[in-house]
Design a protein around this motif. Structure first.
Motif, PDB file in Angstrom:
ATOM      1  N   THR A 156       0.800  -1.215   0.000  1.00 59.79           N
ATOM      2  CA  THR A 156       0.000   0.000   0.000  1.00 59.79           C
ATOM      3  C   THR A 156       0.834   1.268   0.000  1.00 59.79           C
ATOM      4  O   THR A 156       0.384   2.313  -0.446  1.00 59.79           O
ATOM      5  CB  THR A 156      -0.911   0.024   1.238  1.00 59.79           C
ATOM      6  OG1 THR A 156      -0.081  -0.114   2.404  1.00 59.79           O
ATOM      7  CG2 THR A 156      -1.928  -1.092   1.191  1.00 59.79           C
ATOM      8  N   CYS A 157       2.076   1.197   0.485  1.00 62.61           N
ATOM      9  CA  CYS A 157       2.896   2.408   0.497  1.00 62.61           C
ATOM     10  C   CYS A 157       3.192   2.889  -0.910  1.00 62.61           C
ATOM     11  O   CYS A 157       3.380   4.068  -1.149  1.00 62.61           O
ATOM     12  CB  CYS A 157       4.217   2.143   1.229  1.00 62.61           C
ATOM     13  SG  CYS A 157       5.301   0.988   0.375  1.00 62.61           S
ATOM     14  N   CYS A 158       3.263   1.972  -1.857  1.00 67.72           N
ATOM     15  CA  CYS A 158       3.576   2.359  -3.225  1.00 67.72           C
ATOM     16  C   CYS A 158       2.365   2.923  -3.946  1.00 67.72           C
ATOM     17  O   CYS A 158       2.500   3.715  -4.870  1.00 67.72           O
ATOM     18  CB  CYS A 158       4.097   1.157  -4.010  1.00 67.72           C
ATOM     19  SG  CYS A 158       5.664   0.532  -3.426  1.00 67.72           S
ATOM     20  N   THR A 159       1.186   2.465  -3.587  1.00 63.56           N
ATOM     21  CA  THR A 159       0.013   2.930  -4.301  1.00 63.56           C
ATOM     22  C   THR A 159      -0.489   4.251  -3.766  1.00 63.56           C
ATOM     23  O   THR A 159      -1.164   4.988  -4.474  1.00 63.56           O
ATOM     24  CB  THR A 159      -1.132   1.893  -4.179  1.00 63.56           C
ATOM     25  OG1 THR A 159      -1.462   1.764  -2.796  1.00 63.56           O
ATOM     26  CG2 THR A 159      -0.726   0.558  -4.742  1.00 63.56           C
ATOM     27  N   SER A 160      -0.178   4.563  -2.523  1.00 60.49           N
ATOM     28  CA  SER A 160      -0.623   5.810  -1.908  1.00 60.49           C
ATOM     29  C   SER A 160      -2.116   6.021  -2.091  1.00 60.49           C
ATOM     30  O   SER A 160      -2.594   7.118  -2.353  1.00 60.49           O
ATOM     31  CB  SER A 160       0.139   7.004  -2.498  1.00 60.49           C
ATOM     32  OG  SER A 160       1.501   6.896  -2.232  1.00 60.49           O
ATOM     33  N   GLY A 161      -2.854   4.923  -2.012  1.00 61.09           N
ATOM     34  CA  GLY A 161      -4.301   5.024  -2.132  1.00 61.09           C
ATOM     35  C   GLY A 161      -4.796   4.969  -3.554  1.00 61.09           C
ATOM     36  O   GLY A 161      -5.995   4.954  -3.808  1.00 61.09           O
ATOM     37  N   ALA A 162      -3.883   4.947  -4.550  1.00 60.92           N
ATOM     38  CA  ALA A 162      -4.315   4.911  -5.938  1.00 60.92           C
ATOM     39  C   ALA A 162      -4.512   3.473  -6.382  1.00 60.92           C
ATOM     40  O   ALA A 162      -3.920   2.549  -5.869  1.00 60.92           O
ATOM     41  CB  ALA A 162      -3.278   5.604  -6.839  1.00 60.92           C
ATOM     42  N   GLU A 163      -5.345   3.301  -7.402  1.00 64.37           N
ATOM     43  CA  GLU A 163      -5.616   1.976  -7.904  1.00 64.37           C
ATOM     44  C   GLU A 163      -4.423   1.448  -8.678  1.00 64.37           C
ATOM     45  O   GLU A 163      -3.639   2.196  -9.238  1.00 64.37           O
ATOM     46  CB  GLU A 163      -6.844   2.006  -8.839  1.00 64.37           C
ATOM     47  CG  GLU A 163      -8.050   2.689  -8.243  1.00 64.37           C
ATOM     48  CD  GLU A 163      -8.065   4.184  -8.491  1.00 64.37           C
ATOM     49  OE1 GLU A 163      -6.990   4.747  -8.777  1.00 64.37           O
ATOM     50  OE2 GLU A 163      -9.137   4.782  -8.370  1.00 64.37           O
ATOM     51  N   THR A 164      -4.287   0.106  -8.758  1.00 64.76           N
ATOM     52  CA  THR A 164      -3.234  -0.473  -9.578  1.00 64.76           C
ATOM     53  C   THR A 164      -3.564  -0.336 -11.048  1.00 64.76           C
ATOM     54  O   THR A 164      -2.695  -0.426 -11.898  1.00 64.76           O
ATOM     55  CB  THR A 164      -3.032  -1.959  -9.239  1.00 64.76           C
ATOM     56  OG1 THR A 164      -4.248  -2.669  -9.515  1.00 64.76           O
ATOM     57  CG2 THR A 164      -2.624  -2.137  -7.798  1.00 64.76           C
ATOM     58  N   GLY A 165      -4.843  -0.164 -11.374  1.00 66.56           N
ATOM     59  CA  GLY A 165      -5.220   0.063 -12.763  1.00 66.56           C
ATOM     60  C   GLY A 165      -5.524  -1.197 -13.521  1.00 66.56           C
ATOM     61  O   GLY A 165      -5.876  -1.145 -14.691  1.00 66.56           O
ATOM     62  N   ASP A 166      -5.396  -2.403 -12.901  1.00 66.29           N
ATOM     63  CA  ASP A 166      -5.663  -3.649 -13.597  1.00 66.29           C
ATOM     64  C   ASP A 166      -7.162  -3.911 -13.575  1.00 66.29           C
ATOM     65  O   ASP A 166      -7.664  -4.783 -12.875  1.00 66.29           O
ATOM     66  CB  ASP A 166      -4.888  -4.789 -12.921  1.00 66.29           C
ATOM     67  CG  ASP A 166      -4.841  -6.030 -13.811  1.00 66.29           C
ATOM     68  OD1 ASP A 166      -5.237  -5.914 -14.987  1.00 66.29           O
ATOM     69  OD2 ASP A 166      -4.431  -7.092 -13.324  1.00 66.29           O
ATOM     70  N   ASP A 167      -7.888  -3.142 -14.358  1.00 63.62           N
ATOM     71  CA  ASP A 167      -9.349  -3.168 -14.373  1.00 63.62           C
ATOM     72  C   ASP A 167      -9.795  -3.415 -15.805  1.00 63.62           C
ATOM     73  O   ASP A 167      -9.467  -2.646 -16.705  1.00 63.62           O
ATOM     74  CB  ASP A 167      -9.860  -1.816 -13.854  1.00 63.62           C
ATOM     75  CG  ASP A 167     -11.362  -1.674 -13.913  1.00 63.62           C
ATOM     76  OD1 ASP A 167     -12.042  -2.573 -14.436  1.00 63.62           O
ATOM     77  OD2 ASP A 167     -11.867  -0.651 -13.424  1.00 63.62           O
ATOM     78  N   PRO A 168     -10.576  -4.478 -16.058  1.00 62.41           N
ATOM     79  CA  PRO A 168     -10.991  -4.773 -17.433  1.00 62.41           C
ATOM     80  C   PRO A 168     -11.815  -3.649 -18.063  1.00 62.41           C
ATOM     81  O   PRO A 168     -11.734  -3.408 -19.274  1.00 62.41           O
ATOM     82  CB  PRO A 168     -11.813  -6.060 -17.285  1.00 62.41           C
ATOM     83  CG  PRO A 168     -12.188  -6.135 -15.846  1.00 62.41           C
ATOM     84  CD  PRO A 168     -11.063  -5.482 -15.106  1.00 62.41           C
ATOM     85  N   HIS A 169     -12.611  -2.945 -17.253  1.00 62.11           N
ATOM     86  CA  HIS A 169     -13.390  -1.819 -17.783  1.00 62.11           C
ATOM     87  C   HIS A 169     -12.469  -0.681 -18.225  1.00 62.11           C
ATOM     88  O   HIS A 169     -12.701  -0.037 -19.255  1.00 62.11           O
ATOM     89  CB  HIS A 169     -14.363  -1.315 -16.719  1.00 62.11           C
ATOM     90  CG  HIS A 169     -15.354  -2.344 -16.268  1.00 62.11           C
ATOM     91  ND1 HIS A 169     -16.351  -2.830 -17.081  1.00 62.11           N
ATOM     92  CD2 HIS A 169     -15.483  -3.006 -15.084  1.00 62.11           C
ATOM     93  CE1 HIS A 169     -17.072  -3.716 -16.432  1.00 62.11           C
ATOM     94  NE2 HIS A 169     -16.554  -3.848 -15.216  1.00 62.11           N
ATOM     95  N   TRP A 170     -11.421  -0.436 -17.431  1.00 64.89           N
ATOM     96  CA  TRP A 170     -10.425   0.586 -17.776  1.00 64.89           C
ATOM     97  C   TRP A 170      -9.687   0.207 -19.055  1.00 64.89           C
ATOM     98  O   TRP A 170      -9.503   1.052 -19.942  1.00 64.89           O
ATOM     99  CB  TRP A 170      -9.464   0.734 -16.608  1.00 64.89           C
ATOM    100  CG  TRP A 170      -8.238   1.555 -16.842  1.00 64.89           C
ATOM    101  CD1 TRP A 170      -6.948   1.122 -16.795  1.00 64.89           C
ATOM    102  CD2 TRP A 170      -8.161   2.956 -17.122  1.00 64.89           C
ATOM    103  NE1 TRP A 170      -6.073   2.155 -17.027  1.00 64.89           N
ATOM    104  CE2 TRP A 170      -6.797   3.298 -17.232  1.00 64.89           C
ATOM    105  CE3 TRP A 170      -9.122   3.956 -17.284  1.00 64.89           C
ATOM    106  CZ2 TRP A 170      -6.373   4.578 -17.503  1.00 64.89           C
ATOM    107  CZ3 TRP A 170      -8.687   5.247 -17.563  1.00 64.89           C
ATOM    108  CH2 TRP A 170      -7.325   5.541 -17.669  1.00 64.89           C
ATOM    109  N   ARG A 171      -9.294  -1.054 -19.166  1.00 60.50           N
ATOM    110  CA  ARG A 171      -8.597  -1.504 -20.378  1.00 60.50           C
ATOM    111  C   ARG A 171      -9.481  -1.356 -21.610  1.00 60.50           C
ATOM    112  O   ARG A 171      -9.025  -0.900 -22.661  1.00 60.50           O
ATOM    113  CB  ARG A 171      -8.165  -2.968 -20.220  1.00 60.50           C
ATOM    114  CG  ARG A 171      -6.895  -3.150 -19.402  1.00 60.50           C
ATOM    115  CD  ARG A 171      -6.473  -4.623 -19.419  1.00 60.50           C
ATOM    116  NE  ARG A 171      -5.161  -4.794 -18.847  1.00 60.50           N
ATOM    117  CZ  ARG A 171      -4.023  -4.655 -19.513  1.00 60.50           C
ATOM    118  NH1 ARG A 171      -4.064  -4.324 -20.798  1.00 60.50           N
ATOM    119  NH2 ARG A 171      -2.856  -4.833 -18.934  1.00 60.50           N
ATOM    120  N   ARG A 172     -10.724  -1.767 -21.492  1.00 60.84           N
ATOM    121  CA  ARG A 172     -11.636  -1.663 -22.636  1.00 60.84           C
ATOM    122  C   ARG A 172     -11.826  -0.209 -23.041  1.00 60.84           C
ATOM    123  O   ARG A 172     -11.831   0.118 -24.242  1.00 60.84           O
ATOM    124  CB  ARG A 172     -12.974  -2.314 -22.298  1.00 60.84           C
ATOM    125  CG  ARG A 172     -13.965  -2.294 -23.459  1.00 60.84           C
ATOM    126  CD  ARG A 172     -15.144  -3.213 -23.226  1.00 60.84           C
ATOM    127  NE  ARG A 172     -15.899  -2.852 -22.033  1.00 60.84           N
ATOM    128  CZ  ARG A 172     -15.914  -3.562 -20.915  1.00 60.84           C
ATOM    129  NH1 ARG A 172     -15.207  -4.679 -20.824  1.00 60.84           N
ATOM    130  NH2 ARG A 172     -16.622  -3.176 -19.869  1.00 60.84           N
TER     131      ARG A 172
END
Length: 214
Positions: free
Chosen positions: A5-21
């Motif tokens: 969690t220290c690396c994400t600082s509350g942000a998403e990892t982005g591995d989201d199929p909706h985001w990719r699409r």
């Protein structure tokens, strides 16, 4: 050790199929609009259309980079955002210089071509911007995608207004003014992206220095 969690600082990892699409759709739309606008811009002698086309080219590259780093740690996504911010600034600088050159050496553009292409591009980009609106407050990488889409829609409105101005005045000034404004908007967006990305990188370095496991 895996980044926590220290690396994400509350942000998403982005591995989201909706985001990719959404990114794939945005990439396809921007690549198609680049091809259409660069041809129309050259044929119609419109600096505003050419500026918009170069913006689409830069956005296509940016979306491709975003797809490449989706799911990676925040530090890598922030580095990708730095690259995208720098790209926006470079494209904006090029368009600004080309526009200044056209003040003395350019001709009057074809308002009908500008208007038709601008309206078609606006319809396509409005759909993309609405699709990406839900991710506008994410990390620098996601925010950069939203800024690109927002700038595209604003740019399309400006092109349509420039076409009306060229038609009404019979001069190239509305086209040149809009091209310059679009260039400055791209530079401003690039600066915003870089500032946020640098902040995210700073936070990940601080977490690493503290030995929290980044």
């Amino acid at each position: 050790m895996a980044c926590g969690t220290c690396c994400t600082s509350g942000a998403e990892t982005g591995d989201d199929p909706h985001w990719r699409r959404a990114l794939w759709i945005a990439l396809a739309v921007n690549a198609a609009l680049f091809a259409a606008e660069i041809v129309a811009g050259v044929a119609g002698h419109s600096r505003a259309l050419q500026a918009d086309a170069l913006d689409f080219l830069g956005d296509s590259a940016n979306y491709a980079i975003s797809l490449g780093v989706t799911g990676m740690a925040l530090a890598w996504r922030a580095r990708a955002a730095l690259l995208k911010g720098a790209t926006l600034i470079l494209f904006g600088g090029y368009v600004l210089v080309a526009t200044l050159w056209a003040v003395w050496h350019g001709g009057t553009p074809h308002a009908e071509v500008m208007g038709a292409v601008g309206i078609a591009a606006l319809a396509a980009n409005a759909g993309v911007a609405l699709m990406l609106y839900r991710w506008r407050s994410g990390d620098a990488n996601r925010r950069s995608v939203w800024i690109c889409s927002r700038n595209d829609a604003i740019g399309n409105v400006a092109v349509v207004l420039a076409a009306a101005g060229v038609f009404g005045t019979g001069t190239a000034w509305p086209d040149l003014i809009v091209a310059a404004v679009m260039a400055l908007l791209g530079i401003s967006g690039g600066v915003q992206i870089i500032v946020q990305a640098r902040g995210e990188l700073s936070r990940t370095r601080q977490g690493y220095s503290a030995g929290v496991g980044c």
